[in-house]
Design a protein around this motif. Sequence first.
Motif, PDB file in Angstrom:
ATOM      1  N   UNK A  20      34.013  37.220  40.772  1.00  0.00           N
ATOM      2  CA  UNK A  20      34.559  38.506  40.347  1.00  0.00           C
ATOM      3  C   UNK A  20      34.475  38.657  38.828  1.00  0.00           C
ATOM      4  N   UNK A  21      34.907  37.646  38.098  1.00  0.00           N
ATOM      5  CA  UNK A  21      34.924  37.715  36.640  1.00  0.00           C
ATOM      6  C   UNK A  21      33.527  37.953  36.083  1.00  0.00           C
ATOM      7  N   UNK A  22      32.525  37.313  36.664  1.00  0.00           N
ATOM      8  CA  UNK A  22      31.184  37.402  36.111  1.00  0.00           C
ATOM      9  C   UNK A  22      30.305  38.502  36.709  1.00  0.00           C
ATOM     10  N   UNK A  23      30.747  39.154  37.760  1.00  0.00           N
ATOM     11  CA  UNK A  23      29.899  40.188  38.361  1.00  0.00           C
ATOM     12  C   UNK A  23      30.577  41.518  38.590  1.00  0.00           C
ATOM     13  N   UNK A  24      31.883  41.602  38.601  1.00  0.00           N
ATOM     14  CA  UNK A  24      32.574  42.825  39.014  1.00  0.00           C
ATOM     15  C   UNK A  24      32.179  44.074  38.237  1.00  0.00           C
ATOM     16  N   UNK A  25      31.977  44.022  36.922  1.00  0.00           N
ATOM     17  CA  UNK A  25      31.622  45.270  36.253  1.00  0.00           C
ATOM     18  C   UNK A  25      30.303  45.858  36.736  1.00  0.00           C
ATOM     19  N   UNK A  26      29.492  45.051  37.406  1.00  0.00           N
ATOM     20  CA  UNK A  26      28.176  45.508  37.792  1.00  0.00           C
ATOM     21  C   UNK A  26      27.982  45.588  39.301  1.00  0.00           C
ATOM     22  N   UNK A  27      29.003  45.254  40.054  1.00  0.00           N
ATOM     23  CA  UNK A  27      28.856  45.145  41.496  1.00  0.00           C
ATOM     24  C   UNK A  27      28.693  46.491  42.188  1.00  0.00           C
ATOM     25  N   UNK A  28      29.516  47.440  41.884  1.00  0.00           N
ATOM     26  CA  UNK A  28      29.480  48.750  42.529  1.00  0.00           C
ATOM     27  C   UNK A  28      29.613  49.819  41.469  1.00  0.00           C
ATOM     28  N   UNK A  29      29.149  50.997  41.780  1.00  0.00           N
ATOM     29  CA  UNK A  29      29.139  52.080  40.804  1.00  0.00           C
ATOM     30  C   UNK A  29      30.505  52.342  40.188  1.00  0.00           C
ATOM     31  N   UNK A  30      31.578  52.309  40.942  1.00  0.00           N
ATOM     32  CA  UNK A  30      32.891  52.650  40.416  1.00  0.00           C
ATOM     33  C   UNK A  30      33.823  51.443  40.317  1.00  0.00           C
ATOM     34  N   UNK A  31      33.282  50.256  40.447  1.00  0.00           N
ATOM     35  CA  UNK A  31      34.126  49.057  40.403  1.00  0.00           C
ATOM     36  C   UNK A  31      34.602  48.778  38.985  1.00  0.00           C
ATOM     37  N   UNK A  32      35.778  48.222  38.878  1.00  0.00           N
ATOM     38  CA  UNK A  32      36.259  47.768  37.589  1.00  0.00           C
ATOM     39  C   UNK A  32      36.087  46.266  37.512  1.00  0.00           C
ATOM     40  N   UNK A  33      36.153  45.745  36.323  1.00  0.00           N
ATOM     41  CA  UNK A  33      36.033  44.316  36.129  1.00  0.00           C
ATOM     42  C   UNK A  33      36.787  43.904  34.886  1.00  0.00           C
ATOM     43  N   UNK A  34      36.497  42.697  34.404  1.00  0.00           N
ATOM     44  CA  UNK A  34      37.202  42.234  33.219  1.00  0.00           C
ATOM     45  C   UNK A  34      36.264  41.782  32.111  1.00  0.00           C
ATOM     46  N   UNK A  35      34.961  41.689  32.361  1.00  0.00           N
ATOM     47  CA  UNK A  35      33.988  41.320  31.337  1.00  0.00           C
ATOM     48  C   UNK A  35      33.090  42.507  31.044  1.00  0.00           C
ATOM     49  N   UNK A  36      32.914  42.808  29.772  1.00  0.00           N
ATOM     50  CA  UNK A  36      32.031  43.907  29.411  1.00  0.00           C
ATOM     51  C   UNK A  36      30.589  43.422  29.246  1.00  0.00           C
ATOM     52  N   UNK A  37      30.404  42.165  28.877  1.00  0.00           N
ATOM     53  CA  UNK A  37      29.054  41.622  28.723  1.00  0.00           C
ATOM     54  C   UNK A  37      28.333  42.212  27.522  1.00  0.00           C
ATOM     55  N   UNK A  38      27.045  42.004  27.475  1.00  0.00           N
ATOM     56  CA  UNK A  38      26.238  42.498  26.369  1.00  0.00           C
ATOM     57  C   UNK A  38      26.404  41.651  25.120  1.00  0.00           C
ATOM     58  N   UNK A  39      25.657  42.002  24.089  1.00  0.00           N
ATOM     59  CA  UNK A  39      25.711  41.292  22.812  1.00  0.00           C
ATOM     60  C   UNK A  39      26.464  42.137  21.798  1.00  0.00           C
TER      61      UNK A  39
END
Length: 168
Positions: A20-39
């Motif tokens: 969840x921590x490493x994939x949730x922001x990207x899993x589904x179109x409207x899903x929330x997560x906790x990592x924004x990622x990127x540089x």
Amino acid sequence: MMRIILLAVGVLATVAGLVYVYTAPFAYQRAIGIRVGGELTPAPADWTTVNQPGLAYLKLAGFPPFVIKIVYSADEGGIITATRPDNGYWAARVRGRPDGWIRIGDSTYALAGLEITGDARIPFLESYGGKNGMDMGYDFAGEVIPGSNEPLHTWEVFYWTARARAAE
């Protein structure tokens, strides 16, 4: 036997949490997560250079960590985001603590949000709606345009500009 079962449940819960921590922001179109990622990237001199089509990821400061997918628009000075006037969670968080990060493509920018209120919102909403194919839904003579089920002119606007401290 019970100890093995508890250990297996613990391992599964840990793995599920990490996924969840490493994939949730990207899993589904409207899903929330906790990592924004990127540089983490310095702010551009002109924000229109990042005005790409598609979604961005907005991470809000505070606890619990919170990342959402949003549409946005950019002008020379910053990023425009908007939300329905429905007392939404992310808008309240920005009002309470206006620091955040926005990820556009592979670049993440540290920003400070400012709510724009009253008629000052209209030019921001026109930019936001124009980029994202959204109708203002209002004829500016006081009437809602028929067929406009969600008039953009009523939305809340947040304007994001670069902030000095960029640590995540």
